[in-house]
Design an enzyme around this catalytic site. Structure first.
Site, PDB file in Angstrom:
ATOM      1  N   HIS A 294      12.919  -2.166  -2.523  1.00  0.00           N
ATOM      2  CA  HIS A 294      12.209  -2.149  -3.800  1.00  0.00           C
ATOM      3  C   HIS A 294      12.980  -2.968  -4.836  1.00  0.00           C
ATOM      4  O   HIS A 294      14.201  -2.858  -4.942  1.00  0.00           O
ATOM      5  CB  HIS A 294      12.049  -0.710  -4.299  1.00  0.00           C
ATOM      6  CG  HIS A 294      11.260  -0.626  -5.576  1.00  0.00           C
ATOM      7  ND1 HIS A 294       9.887  -0.748  -5.607  1.00  0.00           N
ATOM      8  CD2 HIS A 294      11.659  -0.479  -6.865  1.00  0.00           C
ATOM      9  CE1 HIS A 294       9.483  -0.671  -6.869  1.00  0.00           C
ATOM     10  NE2 HIS A 294      10.527  -0.508  -7.654  1.00  0.00           N
TER      11      HIS A 294
ATOM     12  N   ARG B 156       0.840  -1.193   0.000  1.00  0.00           N
ATOM     13  CA  ARG B 156       0.000   0.000   0.000  1.00  0.00           C
ATOM     14  C   ARG B 156       0.878   1.246   0.000  1.00  0.00           C
ATOM     15  O   ARG B 156       1.904   1.286   0.665  1.00  0.00           O
ATOM     16  CB  ARG B 156      -0.929   0.015   1.220  1.00  0.00           C
ATOM     17  CG  ARG B 156      -1.999  -1.069   1.152  1.00  0.00           C
ATOM     18  CD  ARG B 156      -2.896  -1.057   2.372  1.00  0.00           C
ATOM     19  NE  ARG B 156      -3.917  -2.092   2.244  1.00  0.00           N
ATOM     20  CZ  ARG B 156      -5.135  -1.869   1.790  1.00  0.00           C
ATOM     21  NH1 ARG B 156      -5.495  -0.645   1.417  1.00  0.00           N
ATOM     22  NH2 ARG B 156      -6.010  -2.854   1.698  1.00  0.00           N
TER      23      ARG B 156
END
Length: 209
Positions: free
Chosen positions: A114, A91
């Site tokens: 990431h 999210r």
């Protein structure tokens, strides 16, 4: 009488995750192996059936299932945390949430990992995008979170070859191996505040020391 001993507090972290929890496991294993000094005080997931919750319960950790960011923020602010650690939390955090964990040095004390060499391929499906573009290499980035999508100050990056990968699955498998090594290693110096933050142009940069 002063014994001369310096007692250092153990950094307190909460981990937010949405899926299987492999990066959570890598962090927890590093703590158990004394490769990372930290205490995981809470594991939060926005998905009730996320595997990370079972893995956290098996380790005797407190868990919270919650989707509402205001409620997550409220729960975290009660814990006297040093850092919030995102480990596959799917999210986008609101500016209000991020600002609640701001550091006087100008960044938020929220860390994310990431699956790309940012600023390349922010957002979802980064390994897939690298594979479909037939890139010879991709990588992993650890960064502080800001109110953008994967735009915060970069802490560490590791590049690896995908030229011989025959599927997205192979890229993901190779990437996860890198993530599981890079994240605990980078968190080690972040949680000990062994870095400096400086501005270059309009962008913040992180330099470990």
């Amino acid at each position: 009488m002063d014994s001369g001993l310096v007692i250092c507090s153990i950094p307190r972290i909460a981990i937010l995750a949405s899926g299987r929890g492999s990066n959570f496991e890598a962090i927890a294993n590093a703590i158990e192996a004394k490769l990372l000094v930290a205490e995981i005080v809470l594991v939060i997931s926005d998905r009730p059936k996320a595997l990370v919750l079972e893995k956290a319960k098996e380790r005797g950790l407190e868990i919270l299932i919650e989707k509402d960011q205001a409620k997550i923020k409220s729960a975290l602010l009660k814990l006297d945390l040093d850092y919030v650690v995102l480990a596959g939390f799917m999210r986008i955090l609101s500016a209000e949430f991020v600002n609640a964990f701001s550091d006087p040095r100008g960044f938020a004390r929220i860390v994310n990992i990431h699956p790309s060499l940012l600023p390349e391929f922010p957002g979802l499906d980064s390994y897939r995008k690298a594979f479909e573009k037939k890139l010879p290499r991709t990588g992993v980035t650890v960064h502080f979170v800001d109110s953008g999508v994967d735009t915060g100050p970069i802490c560490a990056q590791h590049e690896f070859s995908i030229a011989d990968c025959k599927s997205v699955g192979e890229v993901e498998q190779r990437g996860l191996a890198v993530e599981h090594e890079l994240y605990p290693r980078t968190l080690h110096w972040i949680l000990q505040d062994q870095f400096k933050i400086f501005k270059k142009g309009a962008k913040l940069h992180v330099q470990p020391h």
